[in-house]
Design a protein around this motif. Structure first.
Motif, PDB file in Angstrom:
ATOM      1  N   ALA A   3       0.827  -1.216   0.000  1.00 44.13           N
ATOM      2  CA  ALA A   3       0.000   0.000   0.000  1.00 44.13           C
ATOM      3  C   ALA A   3       0.855   1.257   0.000  1.00 44.13           C
ATOM      4  O   ALA A   3       0.562   2.224  -0.712  1.00 44.13           O
ATOM      5  CB  ALA A   3      -0.932  -0.014   1.211  1.00 44.13           C
ATOM      6  N   GLU A   4       1.937   1.247   0.793  1.00 48.73           N
ATOM      7  CA  GLU A   4       2.804   2.427   0.863  1.00 48.73           C
ATOM      8  C   GLU A   4       3.453   2.725  -0.483  1.00 48.73           C
ATOM      9  O   GLU A   4       3.590   3.892  -0.874  1.00 48.73           O
ATOM     10  CB  GLU A   4       3.890   2.231   1.928  1.00 48.73           C
ATOM     11  CG  GLU A   4       3.368   2.186   3.361  1.00 48.73           C
ATOM     12  CD  GLU A   4       2.815   0.816   3.732  1.00 48.73           C
ATOM     13  OE1 GLU A   4       2.878  -0.115   2.889  1.00 48.73           O
ATOM     14  OE2 GLU A   4       2.326   0.682   4.863  1.00 48.73           O
ATOM     15  N   GLU A   5       3.848   1.685  -1.200  1.00 51.51           N
ATOM     16  CA  GLU A   5       4.446   1.880  -2.524  1.00 51.51           C
ATOM     17  C   GLU A   5       3.413   2.431  -3.496  1.00 51.51           C
ATOM     18  O   GLU A   5       3.713   3.334  -4.293  1.00 51.51           O
ATOM     19  CB  GLU A   5       5.001   0.549  -3.037  1.00 51.51           C
ATOM     20  CG  GLU A   5       6.157  -0.001  -2.233  1.00 51.51           C
ATOM     21  CD  GLU A   5       6.580  -1.377  -2.697  1.00 51.51           C
ATOM     22  OE1 GLU A   5       7.787  -1.599  -2.855  1.00 51.51           O
ATOM     23  OE2 GLU A   5       5.702  -2.234  -2.911  1.00 51.51           O
ATOM     24  N   ARG A   6       2.203   1.877  -3.450  1.00 54.07           N
ATOM     25  CA  ARG A   6       1.136   2.360  -4.339  1.00 54.07           C
ATOM     26  C   ARG A   6       0.815   3.822  -4.047  1.00 54.07           C
ATOM     27  O   ARG A   6       0.632   4.625  -4.965  1.00 54.07           O
ATOM     28  CB  ARG A   6      -0.102   1.481  -4.167  1.00 54.07           C
ATOM     29  CG  ARG A   6      -1.236   1.811  -5.152  1.00 54.07           C
ATOM     30  CD  ARG A   6      -2.392   0.831  -5.037  1.00 54.07           C
ATOM     31  NE  ARG A   6      -2.962   0.834  -3.691  1.00 54.07           N
ATOM     32  CZ  ARG A   6      -2.890  -0.199  -2.846  1.00 54.07           C
ATOM     33  NH1 ARG A   6      -2.272  -1.309  -3.203  1.00 54.07           N
ATOM     34  NH2 ARG A   6      -3.435  -0.121  -1.644  1.00 54.07           N
ATOM     35  N   GLN A   7       0.762   4.174  -2.787  1.00 51.61           N
ATOM     36  CA  GLN A   7       0.458   5.554  -2.416  1.00 51.61           C
ATOM     37  C   GLN A   7       1.537   6.517  -2.897  1.00 51.61           C
ATOM     38  O   GLN A   7       1.239   7.637  -3.324  1.00 51.61           O
ATOM     39  CB  GLN A   7       0.281   5.655  -0.902  1.00 51.61           C
ATOM     40  CG  GLN A   7      -0.992   4.986  -0.410  1.00 51.61           C
ATOM     41  CD  GLN A   7      -0.948   4.630   1.059  1.00 51.61           C
ATOM     42  OE1 GLN A   7      -0.063   5.097   1.789  1.00 51.61           O
ATOM     43  NE2 GLN A   7      -1.870   3.800   1.514  1.00 51.61           N
ATOM     44  N   GLN A   8       2.795   6.081  -2.846  1.00 51.44           N
ATOM     45  CA  GLN A   8       3.877   6.928  -3.336  1.00 51.44           C
ATOM     46  C   GLN A   8       3.749   7.156  -4.839  1.00 51.44           C
ATOM     47  O   GLN A   8       3.943   8.282  -5.334  1.00 51.44           O
ATOM     48  CB  GLN A   8       5.236   6.305  -3.019  1.00 51.44           C
ATOM     49  CG  GLN A   8       6.430   7.153  -3.433  1.00 51.44           C
ATOM     50  CD  GLN A   8       6.471   8.498  -2.740  1.00 51.44           C
ATOM     51  OE1 GLN A   8       6.152   8.607  -1.559  1.00 51.44           O
ATOM     52  NE2 GLN A   8       6.857   9.537  -3.471  1.00 51.44           N
ATOM     53  N   VAL A   9       3.387   6.102  -5.576  1.00 58.35           N
ATOM     54  CA  VAL A   9       3.193   6.235  -7.025  1.00 58.35           C
ATOM     55  C   VAL A   9       2.020   7.166  -7.308  1.00 58.35           C
ATOM     56  O   VAL A   9       2.076   8.010  -8.219  1.00 58.35           O
ATOM     57  CB  VAL A   9       2.969   4.848  -7.664  1.00 58.35           C
ATOM     58  CG1 VAL A   9       2.610   5.012  -9.140  1.00 58.35           C
ATOM     59  CG2 VAL A   9       4.207   3.982  -7.519  1.00 58.35           C
ATOM     60  N   ILE A  10       0.950   7.014  -6.543  1.00 62.92           N
ATOM     61  CA  ILE A  10      -0.223   7.879  -6.728  1.00 62.92           C
ATOM     62  C   ILE A  10       0.150   9.338  -6.505  1.00 62.92           C
ATOM     63  O   ILE A  10      -0.236  10.223  -7.279  1.00 62.92           O
ATOM     64  CB  ILE A  10      -1.349   7.454  -5.769  1.00 62.92           C
ATOM     65  CG1 ILE A  10      -1.921   6.100  -6.198  1.00 62.92           C
ATOM     66  CG2 ILE A  10      -2.457   8.506  -5.735  1.00 62.92           C
ATOM     67  CD1 ILE A  10      -2.902   5.508  -5.205  1.00 62.92           C
ATOM     68  N   LEU A  11       0.914   9.599  -5.463  1.00 68.30           N
ATOM     69  CA  LEU A  11       1.338  10.971  -5.172  1.00 68.30           C
ATOM     70  C   LEU A  11       2.193  11.536  -6.297  1.00 68.30           C
ATOM     71  O   LEU A  11       1.992  12.676  -6.744  1.00 68.30           O
ATOM     72  CB  LEU A  11       2.097  11.011  -3.845  1.00 68.30           C
ATOM     73  CG  LEU A  11       2.672  12.368  -3.437  1.00 68.30           C
ATOM     74  CD1 LEU A  11       1.573  13.415  -3.319  1.00 68.30           C
ATOM     75  CD2 LEU A  11       3.440  12.239  -2.125  1.00 68.30           C
ATOM     76  N   GLU A  12       3.151  10.745  -6.766  1.00 69.09           N
ATOM     77  CA  GLU A  12       4.011  11.207  -7.863  1.00 69.09           C
ATOM     78  C   GLU A  12       3.190  11.473  -9.121  1.00 69.09           C
ATOM     79  O   GLU A  12       3.436  12.435  -9.848  1.00 69.09           O
ATOM     80  CB  GLU A  12       5.101  10.169  -8.131  1.00 69.09           C
ATOM     81  CG  GLU A  12       6.117  10.062  -6.996  1.00 69.09           C
ATOM     82  CD  GLU A  12       7.106   8.934  -7.191  1.00 69.09           C
ATOM     83  OE1 GLU A  12       6.941   8.162  -8.168  1.00 69.09           O
ATOM     84  OE2 GLU A  12       8.038   8.814  -6.374  1.00 69.09           O
ATOM     85  N   ARG A  13       2.206  10.597  -9.396  1.00 67.01           N
ATOM     86  CA  ARG A  13       1.343  10.774 -10.568  1.00 67.01           C
ATOM     87  C   ARG A  13       0.525  12.059 -10.439  1.00 67.01           C
ATOM     88  O   ARG A  13       0.369  12.804 -11.414  1.00 67.01           O
ATOM     89  CB  ARG A  13       0.412   9.563 -10.661  1.00 67.01           C
ATOM     90  CG  ARG A  13      -0.360   9.435 -11.966  1.00 67.01           C
ATOM     91  CD  ARG A  13       0.528   8.988 -13.113  1.00 67.01           C
ATOM     92  NE  ARG A  13       1.401   7.899 -12.759  1.00 67.01           N
ATOM     93  CZ  ARG A  13       1.041   6.610 -12.681  1.00 67.01           C
ATOM     94  NH1 ARG A  13      -0.200   6.272 -12.919  1.00 67.01           N
ATOM     95  NH2 ARG A  13       1.924   5.670 -12.394  1.00 67.01           N
TER      96      ARG A  13
END
Length: 253
Positions: A3-13
């Motif tokens: 989840a933490e990795e997905r959230q980081q990608v979402i933020l960068e996107r």
């Protein structure tokens, strides 16, 4: 993907595109829309996204300035690395200026105990953190205190900085880009930052990669005013080259 990795990608996107859509993210990550909504809620609680109908927008695009307590919890590992790398820019002795900011505050905590320094700052937090250090003389710049940043601004601060000269200024920013230079949401803070840069022989910018590409309301410096820009490895190499071409040496740590 955790989840933490997905959230980081979402933020960068979100920062790259200006907005993210719940349905599109759910399809991309092959998860439910409820999972994406929970991710966005977590990111909103961290103060980096603002939920809107059907998705989310990065707070930088809204001109919103997160509170100091929120900013202290974001990009902590990167800020620690930047702060420690900035120690190499310190003079052997003499006077430096630490701008108000969460990364400069971490640098204050990391200042060596074997070096005699005078530290000028308009940050109450930084001044309080250094006051017990026997090797540091603290010069606190006065003025109107902004509750959101705990920084002194306005005429009193500007007058003090006009009569100040330091060896190195360590400056923070809310946004940095090739087109707009260094920017911050508040005009009063911008004026103090501009005066701080003018007071120094050299200027070192401390900013993590999430500040790159963001433009805020008030510009206080051009990239040509900066001698060294210390950031983390999350910055795009091509963007780092563009910034370096304009003037400052770029260090990725």
């Amino acid at each position: 993907m955790y989840a933490e990795e997905r959230q980081q990608v979402i933020l960068e996107r979100a920062r790259a595109k200006g907005r993210v859509d719940v349905a599109a993210l759910a399809e991309e990550f092959d998860v439910t829309t409820e999972t994406i909504r929970r991710d966005l809620t977590v990111l909103e609680r961290h103060g980096v996204l603002r939920r809107v109908h059907g998705g989310a927008i990065p707070v930088e695009r809204l001109g919103f300035e997160p509170a100091l307590s929120v900013r202290e919890t974001v990009m902590t590992e990167e800020k620690d690395r930047i702060a420690k790398a900035a120690l190499a820019e310190l003079p052997e002795s003499g006077t430096i200026l630490l701008d108000a900011g969460t990364t400069t505050a971490r640098m204050a905590d990391a200042l060596p105990v074997d070096r005699e320094l005078t530290v000028v700052t308009h940050s109450v937090n930084i001044a309080l953190s250094l006051i017990t250090r026997p090797n540091v003389t603290v010069m606190l710049v006065g003025g109107r205190l902004r509750s959101r940043t705990l920084a002194s601004v306005d005429a009193w601060a500007l007058q003090a900085l006009r009569d100040t000269f330091v060896e190195v200024v360590f400056i923070a920013t809310n946004g940095v880009s090739v087109d707009r230079g260094l920017t911050t949401p508040d005009p009063a803070e911008a004026m103090v930052k501009k005066a701080a840069i003018a007071s120094g022989r050299r200027c070192v910018l401390l900013a993590d990669h999430t500040k790159v590409g963001n433009d805020h309301f008030s510009r206080f410096a051009d990239l040509g005013d900066i001698d060294t820009f210390i950031t983390d490895t999350g910055i795009d190499d091509a963007v780092a080259d563009e910034i370096s071409a304009v003037g400052p040496r770029v260090l990725q740590v």
